[in-house]
Design a protein around this motif. Structure first.
Motif, PDB file in Angstrom:
ATOM      1  N   ARG A   1     -23.498 -13.132   6.697  1.00 43.51           N
ATOM      2  CA  ARG A   1     -22.707 -13.343   5.478  1.00 43.51           C
ATOM      3  C   ARG A   1     -22.029 -14.716   5.436  1.00 43.51           C
ATOM      4  O   ARG A   1     -22.097 -15.397   4.402  1.00 43.51           O
ATOM      5  CB  ARG A   1     -21.706 -12.188   5.299  1.00 43.51           C
ATOM      6  CG  ARG A   1     -22.413 -10.886   4.913  1.00 43.51           C
ATOM      7  CD  ARG A   1     -21.615  -9.641   5.267  1.00 43.51           C
ATOM      8  NE  ARG A   1     -22.401  -8.433   5.028  1.00 43.51           N
ATOM      9  CZ  ARG A   1     -23.311  -7.970   5.904  1.00 43.51           C
ATOM     10  NH1 ARG A   1     -23.517  -8.593   7.049  1.00 43.51           N
ATOM     11  NH2 ARG A   1     -23.996  -6.871   5.616  1.00 43.51           N
TER      12      ARG A   1
ATOM     13  N   HIS B   1     -16.306  -7.331   6.235  1.00 45.57           N
ATOM     14  CA  HIS B   1     -17.511  -6.666   6.729  1.00 45.57           C
ATOM     15  C   HIS B   1     -17.258  -5.975   8.070  1.00 45.57           C
ATOM     16  O   HIS B   1     -17.614  -4.807   8.256  1.00 45.57           O
ATOM     17  CB  HIS B   1     -18.645  -7.680   6.864  1.00 45.57           C
ATOM     18  CG  HIS B   1     -19.868  -7.161   7.538  1.00 45.57           C
ATOM     19  ND1 HIS B   1     -20.585  -6.084   7.049  1.00 45.57           N
ATOM     20  CD2 HIS B   1     -20.495  -7.549   8.683  1.00 45.57           C
ATOM     21  CE1 HIS B   1     -21.601  -5.833   7.853  1.00 45.57           C
ATOM     22  NE2 HIS B   1     -21.567  -6.706   8.851  1.00 45.57           N
TER      23      HIS B   1
ATOM     24  N   SER C   1     -26.694   1.434  -2.035  1.00 46.80           N
ATOM     25  CA  SER C   1     -26.967   0.244  -1.227  1.00 46.80           C
ATOM     26  C   SER C   1     -26.235  -0.967  -1.788  1.00 46.80           C
ATOM     27  O   SER C   1     -25.756  -1.826  -1.036  1.00 46.80           O
ATOM     28  CB  SER C   1     -28.475  -0.039  -1.181  1.00 46.80           C
ATOM     29  OG  SER C   1     -29.165   1.042  -0.584  1.00 46.80           O
TER      30      SER C   1
ATOM     31  N   LYS D   1     -22.445  -0.479  -0.834  1.00 42.18           N
ATOM     32  CA  LYS D   1     -22.149  -0.587   0.598  1.00 42.18           C
ATOM     33  C   LYS D   1     -22.538  -1.939   1.202  1.00 42.18           C
ATOM     34  O   LYS D   1     -21.959  -2.360   2.207  1.00 42.18           O
ATOM     35  CB  LYS D   1     -22.849   0.529   1.374  1.00 42.18           C
ATOM     36  CG  LYS D   1     -22.280   1.919   1.103  1.00 42.18           C
ATOM     37  CD  LYS D   1     -22.541   2.862   2.260  1.00 42.18           C
ATOM     38  CE  LYS D   1     -21.799   2.445   3.494  1.00 42.18           C
ATOM     39  NZ  LYS D   1     -21.877   3.403   4.593  1.00 42.18           N
ATOM     40  N   THR D   2     -23.522  -2.612   0.638  1.00 44.21           N
ATOM     41  CA  THR D   2     -24.029  -3.838   1.256  1.00 44.21           C
ATOM     42  C   THR D   2     -24.067  -5.024   0.299  1.00 44.21           C
ATOM     43  O   THR D   2     -23.456  -6.066   0.545  1.00 44.21           O
ATOM     44  CB  THR D   2     -25.444  -3.602   1.830  1.00 44.21           C
ATOM     45  OG1 THR D   2     -25.400  -2.532   2.764  1.00 44.21           O
ATOM     46  CG2 THR D   2     -25.966  -4.854   2.517  1.00 44.21           C
TER      47      THR D   2
ATOM     48  N   GLY E   1     -29.021  -9.083  -1.063  1.00 41.61           N
ATOM     49  CA  GLY E   1     -28.322  -7.960  -0.421  1.00 41.61           C
ATOM     50  C   GLY E   1     -29.142  -6.685  -0.427  1.00 41.61           C
ATOM     51  O   GLY E   1     -29.194  -5.963   0.582  1.00 41.61           O
TER      52      GLY E   1
ATOM     53  N   GLN F   1     -30.794  -4.728   2.831  1.00 45.31           N
ATOM     54  CA  GLN F   1     -30.502  -3.335   3.149  1.00 45.31           C
ATOM     55  C   GLN F   1     -31.769  -2.479   3.201  1.00 45.31           C
ATOM     56  O   GLN F   1     -31.926  -1.638   4.085  1.00 45.31           O
ATOM     57  CB  GLN F   1     -29.534  -2.740   2.125  1.00 45.31           C
ATOM     58  CG  GLN F   1     -29.095  -1.316   2.450  1.00 45.31           C
ATOM     59  CD  GLN F   1     -28.428  -1.205   3.806  1.00 45.31           C
ATOM     60  OE1 GLN F   1     -27.449  -1.886   4.075  1.00 45.31           O
ATOM     61  NE2 GLN F   1     -28.965  -0.369   4.690  1.00 45.31           N
TER      62      GLN F   1
END
Length: 471
Positions: free
Chosen positions: A172, A254, A344, A347-348, A383, A387
Protein backbone atom coordinates in the motif's frame (compact mmCIF):
# COMPACT_ATOMS: atom_id res chain seq x y z
CA UNK A 1 -25.14 -0.47 -0.82
CA UNK A 2 -25.37 3.30 -0.93
CA UNK A 3 -28.68 4.55 -2.27
CA UNK A 4 -28.35 7.19 -5.01
CA UNK A 5 -29.55 10.62 -4.05
CA UNK A 6 -33.28 10.84 -4.71
CA UNK A 7 -34.20 12.94 -7.71
CA UNK A 8 -37.03 14.05 -9.91
CA UNK A 9 -38.00 11.04 -11.97
CA UNK A 10 -38.72 13.14 -15.04
CA UNK A 11 -35.64 15.36 -14.94
CA UNK A 12 -33.76 15.99 -18.14
CA UNK A 13 -29.99 16.13 -18.33
CA UNK A 14 -28.86 19.64 -17.46
CA UNK A 15 -25.60 21.42 -18.15
CA UNK A 16 -24.10 24.02 -15.87
CA UNK A 17 -21.46 26.49 -17.05
CA UNK A 18 -18.43 26.70 -14.78
CA UNK A 19 -18.77 30.44 -14.23
CA UNK A 20 -22.53 30.44 -14.09
CA UNK A 21 -22.79 32.12 -17.48
CA UNK A 22 -25.03 29.39 -18.82
CA UNK A 23 -28.51 28.84 -17.44
CA UNK A 24 -29.83 25.49 -16.39
CA UNK A 25 -32.04 23.80 -18.94
CA UNK A 26 -35.61 23.50 -17.80
CA UNK A 27 -36.70 20.26 -16.23
CA UNK A 28 -39.93 18.53 -17.17
CA UNK A 29 -40.96 18.29 -13.54
CA UNK A 30 -39.81 19.94 -10.33
CA UNK A 31 -40.48 17.44 -7.60
CA UNK A 32 -39.17 18.41 -4.19
CA UNK A 33 -37.16 15.84 -2.29
CA UNK A 34 -39.06 14.55 0.70
CA UNK A 35 -37.51 14.24 4.14
CA UNK A 36 -37.95 10.49 3.99
CA UNK A 37 -36.07 10.23 0.70
CA UNK A 38 -33.33 12.50 2.03
CA UNK A 39 -32.82 10.16 4.97
CA UNK A 40 -32.25 7.26 2.59
CA UNK A 41 -29.52 9.10 0.66
CA UNK A 42 -26.03 7.61 0.94
CA UNK A 43 -27.19 4.89 3.30
CA UNK A 44 -24.71 2.03 3.57
CA UNK A 45 -25.87 -1.56 3.68
CA UNK A 46 -24.92 -3.42 5.84
CA UNK A 47 -25.99 -0.49 7.98
CA UNK A 48 -23.10 0.76 10.10
CA UNK A 49 -24.70 4.16 10.67
CA UNK A 50 -28.46 4.70 10.82
CA UNK A 51 -30.15 6.60 7.99
CA UNK A 52 -31.13 9.37 10.41
CA UNK A 53 -27.57 9.80 11.69
CA UNK A 54 -26.17 9.77 8.15
CA UNK A 55 -28.63 12.47 7.03
CA UNK A 56 -27.80 14.63 10.05
CA UNK A 57 -24.06 14.38 9.39
CA UNK A 58 -24.28 15.90 5.89
CA UNK A 59 -24.44 19.55 4.91
CA UNK A 60 -24.42 21.39 1.60
CA UNK A 61 -20.61 21.35 1.52
CA UNK A 62 -19.75 17.84 2.76
CA UNK A 63 -18.63 15.21 0.30
CA UNK A 64 -21.31 12.78 -0.83
CA UNK A 65 -19.02 9.82 -1.42
CA UNK A 66 -20.37 6.93 -3.46
CA UNK A 67 -18.75 3.48 -3.16
CA UNK A 68 -16.35 2.81 -6.01
CA UNK A 69 -18.35 -0.22 -7.18
CA UNK A 70 -21.17 2.18 -8.07
CA UNK A 71 -18.73 4.43 -9.93
CA UNK A 72 -16.74 1.87 -11.91
CA UNK A 73 -17.41 -1.46 -13.62
CA UNK A 74 -17.27 -4.44 -11.26
CA UNK A 75 -17.89 -7.43 -13.57
CA UNK A 76 -16.89 -8.16 -17.20
CA UNK A 77 -19.58 -7.65 -19.85
CA UNK A 78 -19.77 -11.43 -20.37
CA UNK A 79 -20.93 -11.78 -16.75
CA UNK A 80 -23.47 -8.96 -16.92
CA UNK A 81 -21.17 -6.10 -15.93
CA UNK A 82 -21.91 -2.61 -17.25
CA UNK A 83 -20.30 0.81 -17.03
CA UNK A 84 -22.08 2.83 -14.31
CA UNK A 85 -23.77 6.10 -15.33
CA UNK A 86 -21.89 9.37 -14.72
CA UNK A 87 -22.50 10.72 -11.21
CA UNK A 88 -20.53 12.69 -8.65
CA UNK A 89 -17.20 10.90 -8.35
CA UNK A 90 -16.87 9.40 -11.83
CA UNK A 91 -18.22 11.93 -14.34
CA UNK A 92 -14.75 13.25 -15.28
CA UNK A 93 -13.48 10.10 -16.99
CA UNK A 94 -11.50 11.21 -20.02
CA UNK A 95 -8.25 9.28 -20.32
CA UNK A 96 -7.02 11.46 -23.17
CA UNK A 97 -6.64 14.45 -20.82
CA UNK A 98 -4.13 12.50 -18.74
CA UNK A 99 -1.76 12.00 -21.65
CA UNK A 100 -1.55 15.46 -23.20
CA UNK A 101 2.13 16.18 -23.84
CA UNK A 102 3.19 12.99 -22.04
CA UNK A 103 4.35 10.12 -24.28
CA UNK A 104 2.98 6.83 -22.99
CA UNK A 105 5.34 3.98 -23.79
CA UNK A 106 2.86 1.45 -22.36
CA UNK A 107 -0.11 2.62 -24.45
CA UNK A 108 -2.25 -0.35 -25.50
CA UNK A 109 -0.47 -2.82 -23.20
CA UNK A 110 -2.34 -6.10 -22.88
CA UNK A 111 -1.56 -8.32 -19.90
CA UNK A 112 -2.66 -11.33 -21.94
CA UNK A 113 0.50 -10.90 -24.03
CA UNK A 114 2.74 -11.88 -21.09
CA UNK A 115 3.91 -15.25 -19.84
CA UNK A 116 1.70 -16.76 -17.19
CA UNK A 117 -1.24 -14.76 -18.52
CA UNK A 118 -1.54 -16.40 -21.94
CA UNK A 119 1.23 -14.74 -23.94
CA UNK A 120 4.97 -15.02 -24.62
CA UNK A 121 6.40 -11.67 -23.49
CA UNK A 122 8.50 -11.58 -20.35
CA UNK A 123 6.90 -9.64 -17.51
CA UNK A 124 10.41 -8.70 -16.34
CA UNK A 125 10.70 -6.31 -19.28
CA UNK A 126 8.11 -4.03 -17.71
CA UNK A 127 9.22 -1.41 -15.14
CA UNK A 128 9.53 -2.83 -11.61
CA UNK A 129 7.13 -0.71 -9.51
CA UNK A 130 8.89 -1.51 -6.24
CA UNK A 131 12.28 -0.39 -7.59
CA UNK A 132 10.78 2.84 -8.90
CA UNK A 133 10.15 4.04 -5.33
CA UNK A 134 12.78 1.99 -3.51
CA UNK A 135 14.72 5.05 -2.34
CA UNK A 136 11.61 6.82 -1.07
CA UNK A 137 10.59 3.77 0.97
CA UNK A 138 14.02 3.06 2.51
CA UNK A 139 13.43 5.30 5.56
CA UNK A 140 9.82 4.09 5.81
CA UNK A 141 10.32 1.42 8.51
CA UNK A 142 12.33 3.66 10.84
CA UNK A 143 10.06 6.67 10.51
CA UNK A 144 6.84 4.72 11.01
CA UNK A 145 8.30 3.00 14.11
CA UNK A 146 8.97 6.43 15.55
CA UNK A 147 5.45 7.57 14.73
CA UNK A 148 3.85 4.69 16.69
CA UNK A 149 6.21 4.71 19.69
CA UNK A 150 4.60 4.81 23.13
CA UNK A 151 5.85 4.88 26.73
CA UNK A 152 4.07 1.58 27.42
CA UNK A 153 6.61 -1.17 26.54
CA UNK A 154 4.17 -4.02 25.81
CA UNK A 155 1.84 -1.84 23.75
CA UNK A 156 4.81 -0.34 21.90
CA UNK A 157 6.20 -3.79 21.01
CA UNK A 158 2.81 -5.04 19.88
CA UNK A 159 2.14 -1.94 17.78
CA UNK A 160 5.60 -2.07 16.16
CA UNK A 161 5.52 -5.84 15.51
CA UNK A 162 4.46 -5.60 11.87
CA UNK A 163 6.73 -2.62 11.18
CA UNK A 164 9.89 -4.34 12.43
CA UNK A 165 10.05 -8.12 12.19
CA UNK A 166 7.05 -8.80 9.94
CA UNK A 167 6.78 -5.72 7.76
CA UNK A 168 5.43 -7.57 4.71
CA UNK A 169 5.56 -6.26 1.14
CA UNK A 170 4.60 -2.64 1.97
CA UNK A 171 2.27 -2.90 -0.99
CA UNK A 172 0.00 0.00 0.00
CA UNK A 173 2.73 2.56 0.77
CA UNK A 174 4.35 1.59 -2.54
CA UNK A 175 1.11 2.31 -4.41
CA UNK A 176 0.78 5.70 -2.68
CA UNK A 177 4.36 6.65 -3.58
CA UNK A 178 3.86 5.60 -7.20
CA UNK A 179 0.61 7.54 -7.36
CA UNK A 180 2.37 10.61 -5.91
CA UNK A 181 4.90 10.45 -8.75
CA UNK A 182 2.13 10.07 -11.31
CA UNK A 183 -0.02 12.99 -10.15
CA UNK A 184 3.05 15.26 -9.94
CA UNK A 185 3.36 14.88 -13.70
CA UNK A 186 -0.30 15.74 -14.33
CA UNK A 187 -1.57 19.27 -14.90
CA UNK A 188 -4.02 20.55 -12.29
CA UNK A 189 -7.41 21.24 -13.88
CA UNK A 190 -9.04 24.56 -13.09
CA UNK A 191 -12.49 22.96 -13.16
CA UNK A 192 -14.66 21.62 -15.93
CA UNK A 193 -15.91 24.04 -18.56
CA UNK A 194 -19.21 22.33 -18.02
CA UNK A 195 -20.59 20.01 -15.38
CA UNK A 196 -22.94 17.59 -17.09
CA UNK A 197 -25.56 16.24 -14.74
CA UNK A 198 -27.62 13.09 -15.06
CA UNK A 199 -31.00 12.15 -13.63
CA UNK A 200 -29.19 10.89 -10.52
CA UNK A 201 -28.23 14.47 -9.65
CA UNK A 202 -30.34 16.75 -7.51
CA UNK A 203 -31.65 20.03 -8.88
CA UNK A 204 -32.89 22.51 -6.29
CA UNK A 205 -36.27 24.27 -6.83
CA UNK A 206 -34.44 27.57 -7.42
CA UNK A 207 -32.58 26.05 -10.35
CA UNK A 208 -29.20 25.58 -8.65
CA UNK A 209 -27.40 22.28 -8.70
CA UNK A 210 -27.55 20.81 -5.23
CA UNK A 211 -24.40 19.15 -4.01
CA UNK A 212 -22.27 19.32 -7.16
CA UNK A 213 -20.02 22.16 -6.01
CA UNK A 214 -18.00 19.90 -3.70
CA UNK A 215 -16.78 17.90 -6.70
CA UNK A 216 -14.47 20.79 -7.63
CA UNK A 217 -13.09 21.24 -4.13
CA UNK A 218 -10.73 19.25 -1.95
CA UNK A 219 -7.38 19.93 -3.58
CA UNK A 220 -4.69 21.08 -1.14
CA UNK A 221 -3.30 24.58 -1.58
CA UNK A 222 0.14 23.88 -2.97
CA UNK A 223 2.91 25.90 -1.37
CA UNK A 224 5.79 25.29 -3.70
CA UNK A 225 8.03 27.34 -5.95
CA UNK A 226 6.03 28.28 -9.02
CA UNK A 227 2.78 27.24 -7.32
CA UNK A 228 2.54 24.04 -9.38
CA UNK A 229 3.84 20.57 -8.55
CA UNK A 230 6.06 19.09 -11.27
CA UNK A 231 8.30 15.99 -11.41
CA UNK A 232 11.34 18.27 -11.00
CA UNK A 233 10.22 20.04 -7.78
CA UNK A 234 8.10 17.28 -6.24
CA UNK A 235 10.60 15.22 -4.24
CA UNK A 236 11.49 16.82 -0.93
CA UNK A 237 8.62 19.31 -1.12
CA UNK A 238 5.87 19.73 1.47
CA UNK A 239 3.46 18.03 -0.94
CA UNK A 240 5.81 15.04 -1.20
CA UNK A 241 6.15 14.87 2.61
CA UNK A 242 2.39 14.81 3.14
CA UNK A 243 1.87 12.18 0.44
CA UNK A 244 4.58 10.03 2.05
CA UNK A 245 2.88 10.45 5.42
CA UNK A 246 -0.40 9.35 3.84
CA UNK A 247 1.37 6.12 2.85
CA UNK A 248 2.36 5.62 6.50
CA UNK A 249 -1.20 6.32 7.64
CA UNK A 250 -2.60 3.79 5.17
CA UNK A 251 -0.16 1.14 6.41
CA UNK A 252 -1.12 1.87 10.04
CA UNK A 253 -4.82 1.45 9.23
CA UNK A 254 -4.09 -1.75 7.30
CA UNK A 255 -1.95 -3.25 10.08
CA UNK A 256 -4.55 -2.32 12.72
CA UNK A 257 -7.20 -4.14 10.67
CA UNK A 258 -4.94 -7.23 10.43
CA UNK A 259 -4.41 -7.30 14.20
CA UNK A 260 -8.15 -6.97 14.89
CA UNK A 261 -9.09 -9.48 12.17
CA UNK A 262 -6.72 -12.08 13.64
CA UNK A 263 -8.42 -11.71 17.02
CA UNK A 264 -11.89 -12.08 15.47
CA UNK A 265 -10.80 -15.04 13.30
CA UNK A 266 -8.71 -16.65 16.08
CA UNK A 267 -5.84 -16.90 13.60
CA UNK A 268 -2.52 -18.33 14.81
CA UNK A 269 -0.18 -16.85 12.20
CA UNK A 270 0.23 -13.71 10.11
CA UNK A 271 2.99 -12.80 7.64
CA UNK A 272 4.82 -16.03 8.37
CA UNK A 273 4.97 -15.51 12.13
CA UNK A 274 2.78 -15.63 15.19
CA UNK A 275 -0.22 -13.31 15.28
CA UNK A 276 0.00 -10.42 17.78
CA UNK A 277 -2.70 -11.84 20.07
CA UNK A 278 -0.77 -15.12 20.24
CA UNK A 279 2.46 -13.33 21.16
CA UNK A 280 0.79 -11.22 23.84
CA UNK A 281 -2.96 -11.53 24.53
CA UNK A 282 -6.31 -10.61 23.00
CA UNK A 283 -6.50 -7.49 25.18
CA UNK A 284 -3.07 -6.27 24.16
CA UNK A 285 -3.81 -7.00 20.47
CA UNK A 286 -7.09 -5.07 20.54
CA UNK A 287 -5.43 -2.14 22.32
CA UNK A 288 -2.52 -2.20 19.86
CA UNK A 289 -4.93 -2.05 16.92
CA UNK A 290 -6.91 0.75 18.57
CA UNK A 291 -3.70 2.65 19.28
CA UNK A 292 -2.58 2.40 15.64
CA UNK A 293 -5.98 3.69 14.47
CA UNK A 294 -5.78 6.56 16.95
CA UNK A 295 -2.28 7.51 15.76
CA UNK A 296 -3.39 7.25 12.14
CA UNK A 297 -6.31 9.58 12.88
CA UNK A 298 -4.06 12.20 14.49
CA UNK A 299 -1.57 12.08 11.61
CA UNK A 300 -4.43 12.24 9.11
CA UNK A 301 -5.71 15.46 10.69
CA UNK A 302 -2.19 16.91 10.45
CA UNK A 303 -2.32 16.62 6.66
CA UNK A 304 -4.53 19.71 6.94
CA UNK A 305 -6.95 18.70 4.21
CA UNK A 306 -10.52 18.14 5.42
CA UNK A 307 -11.53 16.45 2.17
CA UNK A 308 -8.78 13.86 2.61
CA UNK A 309 -9.90 13.35 6.21
CA UNK A 310 -13.47 12.67 4.99
CA UNK A 311 -12.27 10.26 2.31
CA UNK A 312 -9.91 8.29 4.53
CA UNK A 313 -12.45 8.21 7.39
CA UNK A 314 -14.87 6.66 4.89
CA UNK A 315 -12.19 4.08 4.04
CA UNK A 316 -12.00 3.23 7.74
CA UNK A 317 -15.77 2.87 7.93
CA UNK A 318 -15.63 0.64 4.85
CA UNK A 319 -13.28 -1.79 6.62
CA UNK A 320 -15.87 -2.16 9.39
CA UNK A 321 -18.68 -2.58 6.84
CA UNK A 322 -16.67 -5.35 5.15
CA UNK A 323 -16.20 -7.19 8.41
CA UNK A 324 -19.93 -6.94 9.15
CA UNK A 325 -20.69 -8.24 5.64
CA UNK A 326 -18.37 -11.16 6.24
CA UNK A 327 -20.04 -12.06 9.53
CA UNK A 328 -23.68 -11.25 8.85
CA UNK A 329 -24.48 -11.68 5.14
CA UNK A 330 -27.78 -13.51 4.43
CA UNK A 331 -27.23 -17.09 3.18
CA UNK A 332 -28.49 -16.43 -0.38
CA UNK A 333 -26.12 -13.49 -0.85
CA UNK A 334 -23.16 -15.82 -0.19
CA UNK A 335 -23.75 -17.31 -3.65
CA UNK A 336 -23.68 -13.95 -5.45
CA UNK A 337 -20.51 -12.87 -7.21
CA UNK A 338 -21.45 -9.20 -6.81
CA UNK A 339 -21.85 -9.65 -3.05
CA UNK A 340 -18.40 -11.27 -2.89
CA UNK A 341 -16.87 -8.41 -4.89
CA UNK A 342 -18.56 -5.78 -2.73
CA UNK A 343 -17.20 -7.43 0.39
CA UNK A 344 -13.76 -7.53 -1.27
CA UNK A 345 -14.12 -3.84 -2.05
CA UNK A 346 -14.99 -2.96 1.53
CA UNK A 347 -12.29 -5.12 3.12
CA UNK A 348 -9.43 -4.53 0.66
CA UNK A 349 -9.97 -2.26 -2.35
CA UNK A 350 -11.63 0.66 -0.52
CA UNK A 351 -8.51 1.55 1.46
CA UNK A 352 -6.35 1.37 -1.67
CA UNK A 353 -8.62 3.38 -3.98
CA UNK A 354 -9.41 6.07 -1.40
CA UNK A 355 -5.69 6.40 -0.64
CA UNK A 356 -5.03 6.85 -4.37
CA UNK A 357 -7.65 9.58 -4.68
CA UNK A 358 -6.39 11.27 -1.52
CA UNK A 359 -2.86 11.31 -2.95
CA UNK A 360 -4.19 13.31 -5.90
CA UNK A 361 -5.94 15.78 -3.60
CA UNK A 362 -2.76 16.33 -1.59
CA UNK A 363 -1.08 17.12 -4.92
CA UNK A 364 -3.53 19.97 -5.54
CA UNK A 365 -6.08 18.15 -7.72
CA UNK A 366 -9.79 18.64 -6.99
CA UNK A 367 -11.91 15.65 -5.94
CA UNK A 368 -13.91 15.62 -9.18
CA UNK A 369 -10.96 16.21 -11.50
CA UNK A 370 -10.01 13.77 -14.24
CA UNK A 371 -6.76 12.99 -12.43
CA UNK A 372 -8.35 12.23 -9.03
CA UNK A 373 -11.09 10.16 -10.69
CA UNK A 374 -8.50 8.11 -12.60
CA UNK A 375 -6.58 7.57 -9.35
CA UNK A 376 -9.60 6.09 -7.57
CA UNK A 377 -10.56 3.97 -10.58
CA UNK A 378 -7.01 2.59 -10.76
CA UNK A 379 -7.04 1.78 -7.04
CA UNK A 380 -10.47 0.16 -7.26
CA UNK A 381 -9.48 -2.26 -10.02
CA UNK A 382 -6.02 -2.91 -8.59
CA UNK A 383 -7.47 -3.63 -5.13
CA UNK A 384 -10.01 -6.10 -6.48
CA UNK A 385 -7.44 -7.84 -8.71
CA UNK A 386 -5.13 -8.11 -5.69
CA UNK A 387 -7.84 -9.63 -3.49
CA UNK A 388 -9.14 -12.07 -6.11
CA UNK A 389 -5.61 -13.30 -6.80
CA UNK A 390 -5.02 -13.67 -3.06
CA UNK A 391 -8.19 -15.77 -2.86
CA UNK A 392 -6.95 -17.98 -5.71
CA UNK A 393 -3.63 -18.47 -3.93
CA UNK A 394 -5.55 -19.67 -0.88
CA UNK A 395 -6.22 -22.85 -2.89
CA UNK A 396 -3.02 -23.12 -4.89
CA UNK A 397 -0.14 -21.88 -2.69
CA UNK A 398 1.50 -23.36 0.37
CA UNK A 399 1.18 -21.68 3.76
CA UNK A 400 4.88 -20.77 3.66
CA UNK A 401 4.23 -18.67 0.55
CA UNK A 402 1.04 -17.07 1.85
CA UNK A 403 2.40 -16.23 5.29
CA UNK A 404 -0.85 -17.57 6.74
CA UNK A 405 -2.60 -20.98 6.76
CA UNK A 406 -3.82 -22.24 3.39
CA UNK A 407 -7.60 -22.73 2.97
CA UNK A 408 -8.08 -20.14 5.73
CA UNK A 409 -11.15 -18.67 4.02
CA UNK A 410 -13.02 -21.97 3.96
CA UNK A 411 -12.12 -22.55 7.61
CA UNK A 412 -13.92 -19.27 8.34
CA UNK A 413 -16.92 -20.34 6.26
CA UNK A 414 -16.14 -17.90 3.44
CA UNK A 415 -16.71 -18.56 -0.25
CA UNK A 416 -14.43 -16.74 -2.66
CA UNK A 417 -14.33 -16.51 -6.46
CA UNK A 418 -13.01 -20.05 -7.20
CA UNK A 419 -15.67 -21.72 -5.03
CA UNK A 420 -18.45 -19.47 -6.36
CA UNK A 421 -17.58 -20.37 -9.95
CA UNK A 422 -17.45 -24.05 -8.98
CA UNK A 423 -20.91 -23.69 -7.39
CA UNK A 424 -22.24 -22.34 -10.70
CA UNK A 425 -21.02 -25.52 -12.37
CA UNK A 426 -21.99 -27.93 -9.57
CA UNK A 427 -25.36 -27.02 -7.99
CA UNK A 428 -24.84 -29.45 -5.09
CA UNK A 429 -22.25 -27.01 -3.68
CA UNK A 430 -24.78 -24.22 -3.20
CA UNK A 431 -26.30 -25.47 0.07
CA UNK A 432 -22.76 -25.95 1.43
CA UNK A 433 -21.87 -22.36 0.59
CA UNK A 434 -25.09 -21.07 2.15
CA UNK A 435 -24.43 -22.88 5.43
CA UNK A 436 -20.77 -21.74 5.41
CA UNK A 437 -19.30 -25.29 5.24
CA UNK A 438 -20.48 -26.05 8.78
CA UNK A 439 -21.06 -29.78 8.33
CA UNK A 440 -18.18 -32.20 8.67
CA UNK A 441 -17.71 -33.17 5.01
CA UNK A 442 -18.62 -29.81 3.45
CA UNK A 443 -15.10 -28.51 2.90
CA UNK A 444 -13.86 -31.76 1.42
CA UNK A 445 -16.86 -31.95 -0.93
CA UNK A 446 -16.32 -28.37 -2.08
CA UNK A 447 -12.60 -28.88 -2.67
CA UNK A 448 -13.19 -32.05 -4.68
CA UNK A 449 -15.66 -30.20 -6.91
CA UNK A 450 -13.31 -27.24 -7.32
CA UNK A 451 -10.35 -29.38 -8.39
CA UNK A 452 -12.59 -31.46 -10.62
CA UNK A 453 -13.87 -28.36 -12.43
CA UNK A 454 -12.21 -27.45 -15.71
CA UNK A 455 -13.37 -23.84 -15.58
CA UNK A 456 -13.76 -22.52 -11.99
CA UNK A 457 -10.13 -21.61 -11.33
CA UNK A 458 -9.69 -20.23 -14.86
CA UNK A 459 -12.77 -18.03 -14.48
CA UNK A 460 -11.48 -16.69 -11.18
CA UNK A 461 -8.14 -15.95 -12.83
CA UNK A 462 -9.91 -14.21 -15.72
CA UNK A 463 -11.84 -12.04 -13.25
CA UNK A 464 -8.57 -10.99 -11.61
CA UNK A 465 -7.09 -10.27 -15.06
CA UNK A 466 -10.15 -8.20 -16.01
CA UNK A 467 -9.57 -5.88 -13.07
CA UNK A 468 -5.79 -5.85 -13.54
CA UNK A 469 -6.24 -4.87 -17.20
CA UNK A 470 -8.74 -2.14 -16.31
CA UNK A 471 -6.26 -0.78 -13.75
Amino acid sequence: FLSPRSHSSGARVVVVGQKGSEKLMSTTTAVHETKEAEKEAYRPNPVVVSAEAEALSHSATTMKLTPSYDLFQMLPEAEGGTEPAPIGGNRQRDGTLLKVGTPDTLEGLQLADYKGLGGKNKIEKLPDPFKMVEKELKPFADSIKELVSTDQPVLSMAAKHFFEKRHGKRFRPTIVQLMAKAVAAATVEEGADQITLSDADHVEPNGSVGGSEWEWSGGSKVQIEGGVVTPSNHQGSEVWRKQAQLGQIVEMIHVASLIHDDVLDEADTRRGGEAVHKLYSNKVAVLAGDYLLARASVLLARLENTAVVQIMATALESLVAGEIMQLKSPPKSLLEMQSYLRKSYYKTASLICYACRSTALLGGHAYGSTVATACEEFGFHLGLAYQIQDDILDFTAAASVLGKPALADMDLGLSTAPILYAAQEYPHLRPLVMRRFKEKTDKQTALEALYKSDTAMDKAGDLAKFHAQRA
